[in-house]
Design a protein around this motif. Structure first.
Motif, mmCIF file in Angstrom:
data_model
loop_
_atom_site.group_PDB
_atom_site.id
_atom_site.type_symbol
_atom_site.label_atom_id
_atom_site.label_comp_id
_atom_site.label_asym_id
_atom_site.label_seq_id
_atom_site.Cartn_x
_atom_site.Cartn_y
_atom_site.Cartn_z
ATOM 1 N N UNK A 147 0.835 -1.201 0.000
ATOM 2 C CA UNK A 147 0.000 0.000 0.000
ATOM 3 C C UNK A 147 0.871 1.253 0.000
ATOM 4 N N UNK A 148 1.932 1.261 0.797
ATOM 5 C CA UNK A 148 2.831 2.421 0.829
ATOM 6 C C UNK A 148 3.484 2.648 -0.527
ATOM 7 N N UNK A 149 3.901 1.562 -1.174
ATOM 8 C CA UNK A 149 4.521 1.704 -2.482
ATOM 9 C C UNK A 149 3.535 2.313 -3.477
ATOM 10 N N UNK A 150 2.275 1.891 -3.417
ATOM 11 C CA UNK A 150 1.265 2.458 -4.296
ATOM 12 C C UNK A 150 1.120 3.956 -4.044
ATOM 13 N N UNK A 151 1.085 4.382 -2.783
ATOM 14 C CA UNK A 151 0.879 5.797 -2.477
ATOM 15 C C UNK A 151 2.092 6.638 -2.863
ATOM 16 N N UNK A 152 3.288 6.115 -2.646
ATOM 17 C CA UNK A 152 4.477 6.844 -3.088
ATOM 18 C C UNK A 152 4.454 7.002 -4.606
ATOM 19 N N UNK A 153 4.073 5.945 -5.306
ATOM 20 C CA UNK A 153 3.971 6.033 -6.758
ATOM 21 C C UNK A 153 2.950 7.065 -7.199
ATOM 22 N N UNK A 154 1.816 7.130 -6.499
ATOM 23 C CA UNK A 154 0.810 8.140 -6.835
ATOM 24 C C UNK A 154 1.378 9.551 -6.701
ATOM 25 N N UNK A 155 2.125 9.781 -5.637
ATOM 26 C CA UNK A 155 2.706 11.109 -5.416
ATOM 27 C C UNK A 155 3.689 11.473 -6.524
ATOM 28 N N UNK A 156 4.553 10.553 -6.883
ATOM 29 C CA UNK A 156 5.605 10.842 -7.855
ATOM 30 C C UNK A 156 5.040 10.997 -9.264
ATOM 31 N N UNK A 157 3.960 10.291 -9.576
ATOM 32 C CA UNK A 157 3.439 10.252 -10.937
ATOM 33 C C UNK A 157 2.324 11.265 -11.199
ATOM 34 N N UNK A 158 1.730 11.844 -10.154
ATOM 35 C CA UNK A 158 0.567 12.714 -10.337
ATOM 36 C C UNK A 158 0.958 14.025 -11.008
#
Length: 699
Positions: free
Chosen positions: A487-498
């Motif tokens: 879940x943390x990896x998904x949220x970090x990815x959302x931040x970097x890619x948004x």
């Protein structure tokens, strides 16, 4: 030789044997397979394989002892000390109960075909042969139906945790040295024995124990040995440093262009294993290669790290949606010594969990998980009376909140299941919000608190949004459970890619201190003093301003490690409203010839200029302004504005009246062209500030 000398030799031999017996731990499954074969209930040929130092020779010595106890004649062959002729000439057992043990088979690997086709078929029924080597058997063994029941292949793995502890007991390792020794060696027997010898000798090191260079050098010799070239050594070092290694990663990180051949060489090494994401080495090999390169060539280590980091950061930005968690995991793995979750570096998958997009039929499951997750927080929550009623109320409130957002933003939700059973254990949501209505503010106090903070600090600008991350996990799967990593990896990815993300908020109920410290120190987030409540439960909001520290700058700081502190790479980036930005552009145009005046402009601290890393900010701002003026000349509709701007700001005309004369225009016409041009430059640069790219211009 005298009788006395013979007796001394015998006593020493018994002493050595006893010491080896004491140091032999575990391997119950392997011994069970051998005993079954020994007593006629198993295979005729047992093929043991595993990397150097994993304990194959020790296991064969135990096999020899078991065979001797059973009264069977035992003969041994060591591939290190014999050649092919010796083996072929004299090792055909002529007794039906003979046991033949062949060690270091990788040294006489050329004999494998002869062994399979000629030697072993001539053995009498009842004889038993054990082959031990670093490499698995040739596939032709398994392709031959004749060997299906006669051959058993036994890969030898690291010791289990309890067996590793037993080995340290046998070696007398001090209690406070065991943690760092296990972290270094895992369950690798040779690494444990070498490390134990150093730890016992240096008993005062305690929790500060680290492997010295003698241990590292010995393990490198035993586990890796000689490599064909410097390029092969570099490929190994990349494989040790990265989470998993693919051919494209080698291509990006190596100066050579033979990544394909090097990848093929890596995948054949006995201490390198494949996974769905690429190749990875055994943990102890990884540790010794890392320790050796850091000590031997720290500058080369840093160069390699930066190349891998750049490649993996780009992979996070460009990965497909389903690949995002794995891509983030690979990137964060590079910083495992800077605060990554405990045990993270031992995982080469997602810990047995899988992520899915939420479908309409999953909403009922979401509500059940949310109810169970939020309703089980307090002690006695499942009991009777007031505590039980309170738990039900909290669970109902959480389910209502989840249902509200699942209806409005179903695409924001992810479901997490146990891979083996399909059991749903957690949900996450990444809520994208550009504006909120009264119903949304009332329905979710957590989102309302995030919205209030953003508005009170630096409000959203046109086209921007904020995001709120929410998690509902069943009690056994919280904290440092593997599914939380996913879940943390998904949220970090959302931040970097948004795109155009202004603020991110991650809401956590009852976060433990280790997780709080990690978010602050490792991810550069801060927690708000305000604690929004949903029912009786308070939530902590961890926040990051992605305009003050954009994703690329955040990744750069992550690569520098936590020493720089949050925002160290881009301290003081300004977040201006559109009106403030436009006024700063107008002022900077008037100051264009004066570098010292441009240096004081707030524009030098915006994303617009921060993207031009390595340049003097004032110089970069001047170049951006000149380029923006020049770009107007490429648009036929803006030619007149371009001329007015060029004469006024680029040619050093002292007054606007003189500029109008030079353009042979009435002053009011000149002012109209100049005003239009300034507005166009402001709009174009504002577009770059928000989107990070020049505005589109039609031909």
């Amino acid at each position: 030789m005298s009788p006395g000398r013979s007796n001394t030799s015998g006593l020493l031999g018994w002493h050595l044997q006893a010491a080896r017996e004491t140091a032999f731990v575990g391997r119950e499954e392997e011994l069970a397979v051998f005993k079954a074969a020994l007593y006629g209930g198993g295979c005729s040929v047992l093929y043991v394989h595993g990397p150097g130092g994993i304990g194959k020779s020790a296991l064969l010595r135990r096999f020899a002892r078991e065979a001797a106890v059973a009264g069977r004649p035992v003969s041994t062959v060591d591939g290190c000390t014999v050649d092919g002729c010796t083996v072929e000439a004299g090792l055909v057992p002529d007794e039906a109960d003979a046991v033949l043990l062949i060690d270091h088979f990788e040294r006489i690997k050329d004999l494998e075909g002869w062994l399979r086709e000629r030697f072993l078929p001539r053995m009498p029924m009842g004889a038993l042969v054990v082959i031990a080597g670093q490499n698995p058997p040739d596939m032709r063994w398994q392709a031959d139906p004749g060997w299906a029941g006669a051959l058993q292949v036994l890969p030898l793995r690291e010791l289990r945790a309890a067996d590793a502890q037993a080995l340290m007991d046998a070696c007398g390792v001090p209690a406070d040295s065991r943690g760092p020794l296990l972290a270094f060696a895992g369950g690798h027997p040779l690494a444990l024995l070498l490390g134990a010898a150093v730890a016992v000798k240096d008993g005062g090191a305690g929790s500060r124990w680290t492997p010295d260079q003698d241990v590292v050098a010995t393990l490198l010799d035993q586990l890796v040995g000689q490599v064909p070239s410097a390029a092969h050594r570099q490929a190994l070092e990349i494989c040790a440093h990265a989470y998993t290694t693919t051919e494209d990663l080698l291509r990006a990180a190596l100066p050579q262009d033979d990544a394909g051949a090097l990848f093929g060489w890596l995948r054949r090494l006995p201490f390198v294993e494949p996974s769905s994401r690429g190749l990875f080495p055994h943990d102890v090999v990884r540790e010794v290669l890392e320790a050796d390169l850091r000590w031997r060539d720290p500058e080369g280590y840093a160069v390699m790290h930066d190349r891998i980091h750049a490649q993996l950061a780009e992979r996070v930005r460009t990965a497909s949606d389903g690949e995002v968690p794995g891509a983030v995991a690979a990137l964060l793995y590079l910083h495992r010594g800077d605060g990554a979750p405990a045990g993270f570096h031992r995982r080469h998958g997602e810990g047995g969990f899988q992520e899915e997009a939420v479908r309409e039929e999953d909403v009922g499951t979401l509500l059940r998980v949310a109810t169970a997750a939020e309703g089980a927080a307090g002690e006695g929550a499942a009991g009777e009376g007031a505590a039980g009623e309170g738990a039900k109320e909290k669970g109902a409130a959480a389910a209502a909140c989840a249902a509200f957002w699942a209806e409005r933003q179903p695409e924001a939700f992810r479901l997490y299941r146990r891979a083996e059973t399909g059991e749903p254990v957690a949900f996450s949501a990444w809520l994208r919000l550009a504006q909120l209505d009264e119903e949304e503010l009332t329905a979710d106090p957590v989102v309302a608190a995030a919205w209030a903070h953003a508005r009170a600090t630096t409000p959203l600008r046109a086209g921007e949004h904020l995001a709120v991350g929410r998690v509902w996990a069943l009690p056994p799967y919280r904290g440092n459970a593997p599914v939380m990593d996913l879940i943390r990896w998904r949220m970090v990815g959302n931040c970097v890619r948004s795109e155009r993300l202004a603020w991110s908020y991650i809401a956590i109920r009852h976060p433990d201190q280790a997780w709080v410290d990690q978010l602050r120190r490792h991810y550069g987030m801060r927690d708000l003093s305000a604690r929004p409540r949903l029912g009786d439960d308070a939530y902590t909001l961890f926040v990051h301003d992605w305009r003050a520290e954009p994703a690329r700058a955040w990744l750069e700081r992550l690569n520098q490690g936590p020493a720089g502190g949050p925002g160290a790479a881009t301290a003081g980036l300004a977040v201006l409203s559109q009106a403030e930005f436009a006024e700063a552009v107008r002022k900077a145009l008037r100051q264009l010839p004066r570098l010292d005046a441009l240096a004081a402009s707030p524009l030098t601290r915006t994303r617009l200029v921060a993207e031009r890393a390595g340049q003097n900010p004032a110089t970069a701002l001047g170049e951006l302004l000149r380029q923006a003026i020049d770009d107007l000349g490429e648009d036929p509709r803006s030619v007149k504005s371009h001329r007015a701007l060029s004469v006024t700001f680029l040619r050093g005309t002292p007054t606007q009246e003189l500029a109008a004369q030079r353009l042979d225009l009435p002053f009011t016409t000149y002012r109209r062209h100049l005003t239009a041009g300034i507005e166009r430059v402001c709009a174009d640069l504002w577009h770059r500030e928000l989107y990070g790219a020049p505005a589109y211009r039609s031909a």
